[in-house]
Design a protein around this motif. Structure first.
Motif, short mmCIF file in Angstrom:
data_model
loop_
_atom_site.label_atom_id
_atom_site.label_comp_id
_atom_site.label_asym_id
_atom_site.label_seq_id
_atom_site.Cartn_x
_atom_site.Cartn_y
_atom_site.Cartn_z
N GLN A 1 0.98 -1.33 0.19
CA GLN A 1 0.36 -0.09 0.33
C GLN A 1 0.84 1.07 0.03
OE1 GLN A 1 -2.63 0.04 3.80
NE2 GLN A 1 -3.65 -2.00 2.29
N LEU A 2 1.77 1.04 0.66
CA LEU A 2 2.50 1.78 0.61
C LEU A 2 3.39 2.21 -0.83
CD1 LEU A 2 4.40 2.04 4.32
CD2 LEU A 2 2.18 3.45 3.89
N THR A 3 4.33 1.74 -0.85
CA THR A 3 4.74 1.64 -2.48
C THR A 3 3.63 2.45 -3.25
OG1 THR A 3 5.89 -0.07 -1.63
CG2 THR A 3 6.06 0.39 -4.27
N ASP A 4 2.14 1.86 -3.43
CA ASP A 4 1.09 2.23 -4.55
C ASP A 4 0.57 3.78 -4.39
OD1 ASP A 4 1.41 -0.02 -5.25
OD2 ASP A 4 -0.82 -0.74 -4.36
N THR A 5 1.26 4.03 -2.66
CA THR A 5 0.99 4.82 -2.41
C THR A 5 2.19 5.98 -3.07
OG1 THR A 5 0.46 5.26 -0.10
CG2 THR A 5 1.04 7.30 -0.59
N VAL A 6 3.45 5.61 -3.20
CA VAL A 6 4.38 6.97 -3.56
C VAL A 6 4.66 6.85 -5.14
CG1 VAL A 6 7.18 6.70 -4.37
CG2 VAL A 6 6.66 5.62 -1.77
N GLU A 7 3.90 5.44 -5.85
CA GLU A 7 3.20 5.52 -7.31
C GLU A 7 2.64 5.82 -7.88
OE1 GLU A 7 5.44 1.22 -8.66
OE2 GLU A 7 3.71 1.07 -7.61
N GLN A 8 1.98 6.60 -6.91
CA GLN A 8 0.58 7.47 -7.40
C GLN A 8 0.87 8.69 -6.55
OE1 GLN A 8 -2.56 5.05 -5.14
NE2 GLN A 8 -2.10 3.52 -6.75
N SER A 9 1.80 9.03 -6.23
CA SER A 9 2.17 10.72 -5.16
C SER A 9 2.36 11.79 -6.82
CB SER A 9 2.92 10.31 -4.67
OG SER A 9 4.15 10.05 -5.35
N GLY A 10 2.45 11.35 -8.15
CA GLY A 10 2.84 12.19 -8.78
C GLY A 10 3.69 13.11 -8.39
N VAL A 11 5.15 12.65 -7.14
CA VAL A 11 6.31 13.03 -7.33
C VAL A 11 7.23 12.15 -8.61
CG1 VAL A 11 5.86 14.17 -5.05
CG2 VAL A 11 7.25 11.68 -5.41
N THR A 12 8.55 12.73 -8.37
CA THR A 12 9.86 11.37 -9.28
C THR A 12 10.70 10.71 -8.30
OG1 THR A 12 9.81 13.44 -10.78
CG2 THR A 12 11.94 11.48 -10.61
N TYR A 13 10.50 9.39 -8.29
CA TYR A 13 10.48 8.42 -7.29
C TYR A 13 11.37 7.53 -7.37
CZ TYR A 13 7.20 5.32 -9.35
OH TYR A 13 6.69 4.71 -10.78
N THR A 14 11.83 6.36 -6.90
CA THR A 14 12.34 5.02 -7.87
C THR A 14 12.46 4.68 -5.94
OG1 THR A 14 14.49 6.51 -8.50
CG2 THR A 14 15.16 3.89 -7.88
N ILE A 15 12.15 3.49 -6.67
CA ILE A 15 11.58 2.25 -5.47
C ILE A 15 12.85 1.45 -4.90
CG2 ILE A 15 9.55 0.76 -4.47
CD1 ILE A 15 7.54 2.85 -5.53
N LEU A 16 13.11 1.16 -3.86
CA LEU A 16 14.04 -0.16 -3.91
C LEU A 16 13.27 -1.15 -2.92
CD1 LEU A 16 17.23 1.97 -3.30
CD2 LEU A 16 16.86 1.47 -5.66
N ARG A 17 12.80 -1.87 -3.66
CA ARG A 17 13.02 -3.27 -2.97
C ARG A 17 13.11 -4.27 -2.57
NH1 ARG A 17 10.02 -6.36 -6.22
NH2 ARG A 17 10.73 -5.25 -7.94
#
Length: 216
Positions: A129-145
């Motif tokens: 859910q938190l990762t989805d929140t980042v992806e849908q936030s509109g900020v530019t991101y890199t997610i490291l699982r």
């Protein structure tokens, strides 16, 4: 010169990321969090300490002034939302967010079962859910699982897997995560923008982490 804000710097993973930047880069660094007395500034020309709370958006925005990247390691939805709001107000920083492997059922076999047993399905669902929140936030991101992390100053090796690939590695060192983040920050082409990848230690494939997670 790139400027990186490392949030909650006294935690084990952010502290390892800080050490990697100090050793492997000349980037400017901002250390942010509560109780920073244990962190010693060794290069004042490029290091800054800011004492503040992760739920104080005004302080966060001030700390993000001139910052290019923000690194955050949290499983707290409220903290994540405060940081995302601050990034939007600061208008510029990119977010590097530490999430967890197993949130997409991308880990097969006994290690996938180990993750569900030891990390818990509730935790994995929360991290999704938190990762989805980042992806849908509109900020530019890199997610490291990440799989379980541990400290090993002699091993900063890692391999990356995309969101759609199966993940077989059972662990990764915090130093390797730091090395990956320094490489992300060095990128000038936007190759890592809005990318969701998993990091693992080559040779760690198996049924469970090789190290003892309870002692990490």
């Amino acid at each position: 010169m790139v400027k990186v804000l490392i949030l909650d710097t006294t935690k084990k993973l952010p502290a390892a990321v800080l050490d990697e930047f100090l050793e492997e880069s000349f980037d400017d660094l901002v250390m942010y969090g509560e109780n920073l007395d244990a962190i010693h500034v060794t290069a004042p020309e490029r290091e800054e300490k800011i004492t503040g709370r992760l739920d104080d958006e005004d302080q966060l925005v001030q700390a993000m002034t001139g910052v290019d990247y923000v690194f955050l390691d949290t499983s707290d939805a409220s903290i994540l939302n405060h940081v995302l709001h601050a990034i939007k107000q600061a208008q510029g920083p990119k977010l590097i967010y530490a999430s967890a492997v197993g949130i997409y059922d991308e880990v097969p076999g006994k290690f996938g079962e180990w993750l569900k047993e030891h990390r818990g399905e509730e935790f994995l669902n929360q991290m999704k859910q938190l990762t989805d929140t980042v992806e849908q936030s509109g900020v530019t991101y890199t997610i490291l699982r990440l799989p379980p992390t541990y400290t090993n100053s002699m091993n900063d090796n890692y391999q990356a897997r995309t969101r759609n690939q199966q993940f077989m590695f059972t662990q990764v060192s915090r130093e390797a995560v730091g090395r990956a983040i320094t490489q992300i920050v060095r990128d000038q082409r936007g190759e890592y923008d809005n990318l969701n990848i998993a990091l693992g230690e080559p040779g760690s494939e198996g049924d469970a982490p090789i190290f003892d997670p309870s002692r990490a």
